[in-house]
Design a protein around this motif. Structure first.
Motif, PDB file in Angstrom:
ATOM      1  N   UNK A  79       0.810  -1.213   0.000  1.00  0.00           N
ATOM      2  CA  UNK A  79       0.000   0.000   0.000  1.00  0.00           C
ATOM      3  C   UNK A  79       0.844   1.264   0.000  1.00  0.00           C
ATOM      4  N   UNK A  80       2.157   1.120  -0.136  1.00  0.00           N
ATOM      5  CA  UNK A  80       3.086   2.258  -0.070  1.00  0.00           C
ATOM      6  C   UNK A  80       3.692   2.565  -1.432  1.00  0.00           C
ATOM      7  N   UNK A  81       3.933   3.854  -1.665  1.00  0.00           N
ATOM      8  CA  UNK A  81       4.666   4.282  -2.849  1.00  0.00           C
ATOM      9  C   UNK A  81       6.148   4.305  -2.510  1.00  0.00           C
ATOM     10  N   UNK A  82       6.991   4.128  -3.541  1.00  0.00           N
ATOM     11  CA  UNK A  82       8.433   4.092  -3.304  1.00  0.00           C
ATOM     12  C   UNK A  82       9.131   5.215  -4.064  1.00  0.00           C
ATOM     13  N   UNK A  83      10.321   5.577  -3.563  1.00  0.00           N
ATOM     14  CA  UNK A  83      11.111   6.684  -4.095  1.00  0.00           C
ATOM     15  C   UNK A  83      12.532   6.239  -4.392  1.00  0.00           C
ATOM     16  N   UNK A  84      13.269   7.099  -5.089  1.00  0.00           N
ATOM     17  CA  UNK A  84      14.715   6.914  -5.279  1.00  0.00           C
ATOM     18  C   UNK A  84      15.067   5.524  -5.809  1.00  0.00           C
ATOM     19  N   UNK A  85      14.398   5.115  -6.860  1.00  0.00           N
ATOM     20  CA  UNK A  85      14.585   3.774  -7.418  1.00  0.00           C
ATOM     21  C   UNK A  85      15.816   3.762  -8.322  1.00  0.00           C
ATOM     22  N   UNK A  86      16.751   2.871  -8.017  1.00  0.00           N
ATOM     23  CA  UNK A  86      17.977   2.754  -8.803  1.00  0.00           C
ATOM     24  C   UNK A  86      18.291   1.293  -9.044  1.00  0.00           C
ATOM     25  N   UNK A  87      18.616   0.970 -10.287  1.00  0.00           N
ATOM     26  CA  UNK A  87      18.953  -0.414 -10.619  1.00  0.00           C
ATOM     27  C   UNK A  87      20.274  -0.792  -9.973  1.00  0.00           C
ATOM     28  N   UNK A  88      20.300  -1.976  -9.348  1.00  0.00           N
ATOM     29  CA  UNK A  88      21.510  -2.507  -8.713  1.00  0.00           C
ATOM     30  C   UNK A  88      22.188  -3.516  -9.638  1.00  0.00           C
ATOM     31  N   UNK A  89      21.418  -4.467 -10.157  1.00  0.00           N
ATOM     32  CA  UNK A  89      21.992  -5.501 -11.016  1.00  0.00           C
ATOM     33  C   UNK A  89      20.879  -6.321 -11.637  1.00  0.00           C
ATOM     34  N   UNK A  90      21.266  -7.207 -12.523  1.00  0.00           N
ATOM     35  CA  UNK A  90      20.349  -8.248 -12.972  1.00  0.00           C
ATOM     36  C   UNK A  90      21.130  -9.553 -13.051  1.00  0.00           C
ATOM     37  N   UNK A  91      20.411 -10.653 -12.935  1.00  0.00           N
ATOM     38  CA  UNK A  91      21.044 -11.971 -12.978  1.00  0.00           C
ATOM     39  C   UNK A  91      20.018 -13.010 -13.390  1.00  0.00           C
ATOM     40  N   UNK A  92      20.526 -14.120 -13.862  1.00  0.00           N
ATOM     41  CA  UNK A  92      19.669 -15.233 -14.270  1.00  0.00           C
ATOM     42  C   UNK A  92      19.571 -16.240 -13.137  1.00  0.00           C
ATOM     43  N   UNK A  93      18.440 -16.894 -13.061  1.00  0.00           N
ATOM     44  CA  UNK A  93      18.217 -17.938 -12.066  1.00  0.00           C
ATOM     45  C   UNK A  93      17.314 -18.994 -12.686  1.00  0.00           C
ATOM     46  N   UNK A  94      17.616 -20.246 -12.416  1.00  0.00           N
ATOM     47  CA  UNK A  94      16.771 -21.341 -12.891  1.00  0.00           C
ATOM     48  C   UNK A  94      16.484 -22.285 -11.737  1.00  0.00           C
TER      49      UNK A  94
END
Length: 135
Positions: free
Chosen positions: A57-72
C-alpha cells in the motif's frame, strides 16, 4: 517432454536503521526480496512500483537499478528460467516502519545483516547482495 518456462522478475531491496526488508510466504522458511513478475509491455521500474504498492500500500522513491542476474529452478514438473532485475528503493521516511502485508500469503520482516546469515534467501544470489552491501 521437457517443459521450460521463462519469466522476468523485479525485486527491490530497501534498508532502514541498518536493516533490510525481506518477505516470506506465511508459514514458510525461505525469504525473498519484495517484488514480482513483469506484466506484458511493462517497464521494470513501473513493475516494481506496482508490486510494492499492491503488497504494502506504499509508494516508493529513489529507485535505482543494482543488477540483474539469471536464475533457474525446477518446480511443478517444469524448469523455470528467470531474469531477475534488482533495484534499490526507499519508502517515505515515516512509512512502513511496522510492515503489514496487504496480501494474506506473504509477510514482511526487517532484518539486520547478522540475522540474514542464519536464513535462506532465494534466489541464492540475493544473499551475496545483502551480505556484500552491493545495494
Amino acid at each position: 517432454m521437457k517443459i521450460e518456462k521463462h519469466s522476468v522478475v523485479v525485486r527491490g531491496i530497501t534498508q532502514r536503521d541498518n536493516k533490510i526488508l525481506l518477505c516470506r510466504a506465511v508459514n514458510k522458511e525461505n525469504f525473498f526480496l519484495i517484488g514480482g513478475h513483469l506484466l506484458k509491455d511493462e517497464d521494470p521500474i513501473q513493475a516494481l512500483q506496482r508490486e510494492v504498492l499492491e503488497e504494502t500500500g506504499e509508494k516508493i522513491l529513489n529507485i535505482k537499478k543494482v543488477c540483474d542476474f539469471a536464475n533457474s529452478y525446477f518446480e511443478g514438473g517444469a524448469t523455470i528460467h528467470e531474469k531477475n532485475i534488482v533495484f534499490r528503493f526507499d519508502f517515505e521516511p515515516e512509512s512502513f516502519l511496522h510492515p503489514q502485508s496487504l496480501e494474506k500469503h506473504i509477510e514482511f520482516i526487517w532484518m539486520d545483516e547478522e540475522e540474514t546469515k542464519n536464513i535462506t534467501v532465494l534466489p541464492n544470489s540475493i544473499i551475496s547482495l545483502i551480505n556484500g552491501g552491493v545495494y
